[in-house]
Design an enzyme around this catalytic site. Structure first.
Site, PDB file in Angstrom:
ATOM      1  N   GLU A  40      62.515  30.946  11.579  1.00 44.76           N
ATOM      2  CA  GLU A  40      63.118  32.268  11.377  1.00 44.76           C
ATOM      3  C   GLU A  40      64.604  32.177  11.670  1.00 44.76           C
ATOM      4  O   GLU A  40      65.009  31.650  12.704  1.00 44.76           O
ATOM      5  CB  GLU A  40      62.474  33.310  12.296  1.00 44.76           C
ATOM      6  CG  GLU A  40      63.071  34.718  12.148  1.00 44.76           C
ATOM      7  CD  GLU A  40      62.478  35.717  13.134  1.00 44.76           C
ATOM      8  OE1 GLU A  40      61.237  35.715  13.297  1.00 44.76           O
ATOM      9  OE2 GLU A  40      63.246  36.477  13.757  1.00 44.76           O
ATOM     10  N   GLU A  70      58.428  33.577  19.593  1.00 47.95           N
ATOM     11  CA  GLU A  70      59.486  33.600  20.614  1.00 47.95           C
ATOM     12  C   GLU A  70      58.916  33.809  22.016  1.00 47.95           C
ATOM     13  O   GLU A  70      59.349  34.686  22.772  1.00 47.95           O
ATOM     14  CB  GLU A  70      60.533  34.654  20.263  1.00 47.95           C
ATOM     15  CG  GLU A  70      61.247  34.332  18.964  1.00 47.95           C
ATOM     16  CD  GLU A  70      62.264  35.374  18.516  1.00 47.95           C
ATOM     17  OE1 GLU A  70      62.416  36.393  19.221  1.00 47.95           O
ATOM     18  OE2 GLU A  70      62.885  35.178  17.464  1.00 47.95           O
TER      19      GLU A  70
END
Length: 777
Positions: free
Chosen positions: A561, A443
């Site tokens: 994810e 991220e």
């Protein structure tokens, strides 16, 4: 002790149309329904338990429970005044239909009796509950003379009690309850009038059904009456549009009442599924199902709860039998180790001798300091992975060598330093540990949560990783894949990144999904049942797939994810049956958009795990994932129907054999679907539809295996799931139970019945789909 009191109610049913015309109810039933209006809010919360309470009112109740009486509450305001209010009882039968802790009878906490005071100086009948206040009648005396108060509850206890003189309505007649919740005295004329209103021509189709109302049904009815939002969505929208909102809510409440006591008369709908089996529309990886492990320590907390326990990889009990058996059942399961803290982990290899322990740190990324993966733990993890047969993805720290920009603290600049990662890889190779893929960073892209890296720099760094992997793993047959960028999709950043990576640099384009919002969102349970909301994310899947096809066609799109709700998930939703509507719908949706892998956050840890964080017992979504893995093949087929959007349908070639497997998700709470199949073999359906070729019912020639998943006791927030009516529980030796299908013989022409609030996998081995046939030589 639970009450054995039961009340009877008669339903008049039109068996031809499977419709309840009206209910015939006694005085006691009407008294019970009217009594709902008397219940204090705290009593309702306590009856339903804080978990079952609507909205956030359960949290308010818990807040009062946890407050310290001594330090925070006024001395004349004990907390049981709020938590256990006295409620009037018009009849002992009412108290028998609600549990003792909420019905106002035996078992209710003893609160201070109501005290009233009169004036000592005058003989007026004025009373007050405020001791020593000045008399408002004479203006001279003070209200200190105690007056005895006889409550209705005290009167009920009298031995001369007569049930006919209590309650709300008189016992002169029985009463009718119609589907718009109108209660009226019953008479011959009123019954004839209602039969005319329902256009009943043949009284022979009418049938009387007696249902019982006891304590369990009383509590369920109370819960259903407070869930009008969920109930309203199952009504025919055209019907609701002709009435006011309040009237529509009343109808929804009454339908819930009928469903509770007479589920066999809930509405049903015939559905024709059109399956196009000539060609596939997308493909997935053989190991599409993936679960994640994370780095979170036990003091990772959100919303005043710390749901991770010892589920982080540095603390996880790798010797737990249930954990091993749960992974082995997939044979194999793909597991990704990564997460928010991954870019703060250094590895105890090569020159890195010091191995710091991760601690809370206010100015650290995600509130933690730098942590370390000890060499010993890496050995333990890999021995566990080998024992359980895992296909393993390891997330690398992509921030080593970088520093945050002075101009923008979120932006980190500089080239990645790969030395620590190289040391880990060399050790891994020397020990013979198998790594399926290395993922670069977590991220850090366009929508980075705490850190962002420029797209061009990211492409440069991941290209460096590819060269390192190629060098250390010269044998291409065992060379790990390279994945990235492992973040939230933003078109401009992703397009730039993909354009700057050369051919063959990345094997999987990973992106993350948390489309349900925060785990604390009180609307979470509604979101996971709303097909319109769930479909919003489809555009993201399409955009990622399109970008991959345009810029890196050699790679595949992965959901790296996805936990649904971020910050560890929703504590009353994410681990329960209802979450399967979101999860399995996500699996079906992403596969149609040509995604190769879907990694669920998490295998264990937080509120959204496939396994219970403390007991390791599988949650309902574990079994949904396992059935998908065993039944759904890699070829995705086109499937469509013209029925309710609350029926979600997906089709794949079967994993075993040459047939197809369907996934049917019914988010309706009172409508079942009778599903039959149409095998669309037309290459040009628009031209041939008029010839009727697309309407062949195949149900009379298809042998099928059905797997019906439903929640225990019909409670969609249960963490126990039933397979074909049997609870899925671990065996005595802690093995995953056998998943036995319901066999439907080919001689049967019956449709597939998809019950309300259920998930169904159907495997049909002799469905003639050319896309699923063995390849021709």
């Amino acid at each position: 002790m639970a009450s054995t009191t039961k009340l009877n109610m008669k339903l008049l049913v039109d068996t031809k149309r499977e419709k309840v015309l009206f209910a015939e109810a006694s005085k006691e039933v009407i008294d019970f329904l009217f009594h709902f209006l008397q219940l204090p809010l705290a009593t309702v919360v306590k009856l339903l338990t804080t978990k079952g309470a609507v909205g956030c009112i359960g949290n308010l109740y818990q807040s009062v429970e946890t407050l310290n009486d001594t330090y925070y509450l006024q001395p004349n305001q004990p907390k049981h005044f709020l938590l256990n209010p006295k409620i009037p009882l018009s009849s002992p039968l009412i108290s028998a239909l609600l549990p003792p802790n909420g019905g106002g009878g035996e078992g209710q906490s003893e609160s201070i009796p109501l005290k009233l005071y009169g004036c000592r100086s005058c003989s007026s009948y004025t009373v007050t509950d405020l001791y020593n206040s000045k008399c408002s009648t004479c203006g001279l005396g003070y209200m200190t003379r105690e007056v005895k108060y006889i409550s209705k509850n005290d009167q009920v206890k009298d031995s001369s009690f007569n049930s006919n003189s209590n309650g709300f309505v008189k016992e002169v007649v029985t009463y009718t309850v119609t589907d718009d919740l109108v209660i009226e005295p019953m008479s011959t004329i009123s019954c004839i009038t209602m039969l005319n209103q329902f256009s009943v021509k043949d009284v022979g189709v009418l049938k009387e059904k007696v249902v019982e109302l006891g304590m369990p049904e009383g509590v369920k009815l109370l819960r259903a009456s407070l869930q009008s939002e969920m109930d309203m969505r199952t009504l025919n929208l055209n019907f609701c549009s002709t009435m006011g909102v309040n009237q529509c809510v009343k109808v929804a409440l009454f339908l819930s009442f009928l469903v509770l006591f007479c589920p066999s008369f809930s509405s049903s709908e015939d559905v024709k599924l059109k399956v196009k089996g000539i060609t596939n529309i997308a493909t997935t990886d053989e190991n599409f199902i993936c679960a994640t492990l994370d780095w979170w320590p036990s003091n990772k907390c959100d919303y005043n709860q710390c749901p991770w326990g010892k589920a982080g990889i540095l603390n996880l009990d790798l010797n737990n039998t249930i954990l091993s058996n749960a992974i082995k059942a997939f044979n194999p399961l793909r597991i990704r180790l990564g997460g928010s803290l991954q870019d703060q982990i250094i590895y105890q290899f090569g020159k890195q001798k010091y191995c710091p322990t991760m601690k809370k740190k206010d100015n650290g990324l995600f509130g933690f300091s730098v942590g370390c993966l000890p060499k010993k733990r890496w050995d333990e993890v890999n021995h566990f992975l080998k024992k359980t047969g895992v296909k393993f993805t390891f997330g690398l720290n992509a921030l080593i060598g970088k520093k945050n920009s002075k101009e923008d603290q979120l932006n980190w600049k500089g080239d990645w330093n790969p030395n620590n990662a190289i040391s880990l890889m060399k050790y891994t190779i020397s020990k013979g540990y198998n790594i399926d893929s290395y993922e670069f960073g977590n991220e850090l892209c366009s929508e980075g949560v705490s850190v962002r890296i420029d797209s061009v720099q990211y492409a440069k760094d991941i290209t460096k990783l590819r060269h390192i992997v190629n060098s250390l793993y010269p044998n291409a047959t065992i060379r790990p894949k390279v994945l990235g960028p492992a973040g939230f999709y933003g078109k401009e950043w992703f397009d730039s990144f993909l354009q700057h990576v050369g051919p063959g640099v990345i094997d999987g384009v990973t992106h993350h999904i948390y489309n349900l919002g925060a785990g604390v969102d009180r609307d979470l349970i509604s979101k996971v049942q709303d097909p319109y909301f769930l479909s919003k994310i489809a555009q993201t899947f399409k955009d990622v797939s399109t970008a991959v096809k345009e810029f890196t066609p050699w790679a595949g799109a992965w959901v790296g994810e996805s936990g649904g709700a971020y910050n560890s998930g929703g504590k009353d939703v994410s681990h329960t049956f209802v979450n399967g509507f979101w999860y399995l719908d996500q699996l079906g949706m992403t596969s149609t958009f040509n995604h190769k892998v879907y990694c669920r956050q998490a295998l264990i840890g937080g509120n959204y795990a496939l396994l219970n964080t403390t007991s390791f017992i599988p949650n309902p979504d574990y079994y949904g994932a396992l059935l998908w893995h065993r039944l759904m093949g890699t070829n995705v087929l086109s499937i469509s129907h013209d029925s309710s959007p609350y029926l979600r349908t997906y089709a794949h070639c079967s994993k075993q054999g040459s047939g197809i497997t369907l996934l049917l998700i019914n988010m309706e709470n009172s409508t079942s679907f009778d599903v039959s199949l149409v095998n669309d073999m037309n290459l040009y359906p628009e031209e041939l539809a008029s010839e009727g070729i697309n309407t062949v019912n195949l149900m009379d020639s298809l042998k099928r295996e059905e797997y019906h998943l439903t929640p225990k006791d019909g409670n969609i927030q249960s963490d126990v799931v039933l397979l074909n009516g049997t609870p899925l529980e671990l065996t005595k030796s802690k093995e995953i139970p056998e998943l036995k299908p319901k066999i439907v013989d080919a001689s049967s022409s019956s449709p597939i019945k998809v019950a309300p609030h259920s998930i169904v996998f159907v495997q049909i081995n002799n469905f003639n789909a050319p896309a699923c046939a063995p390849p021709t030589k």
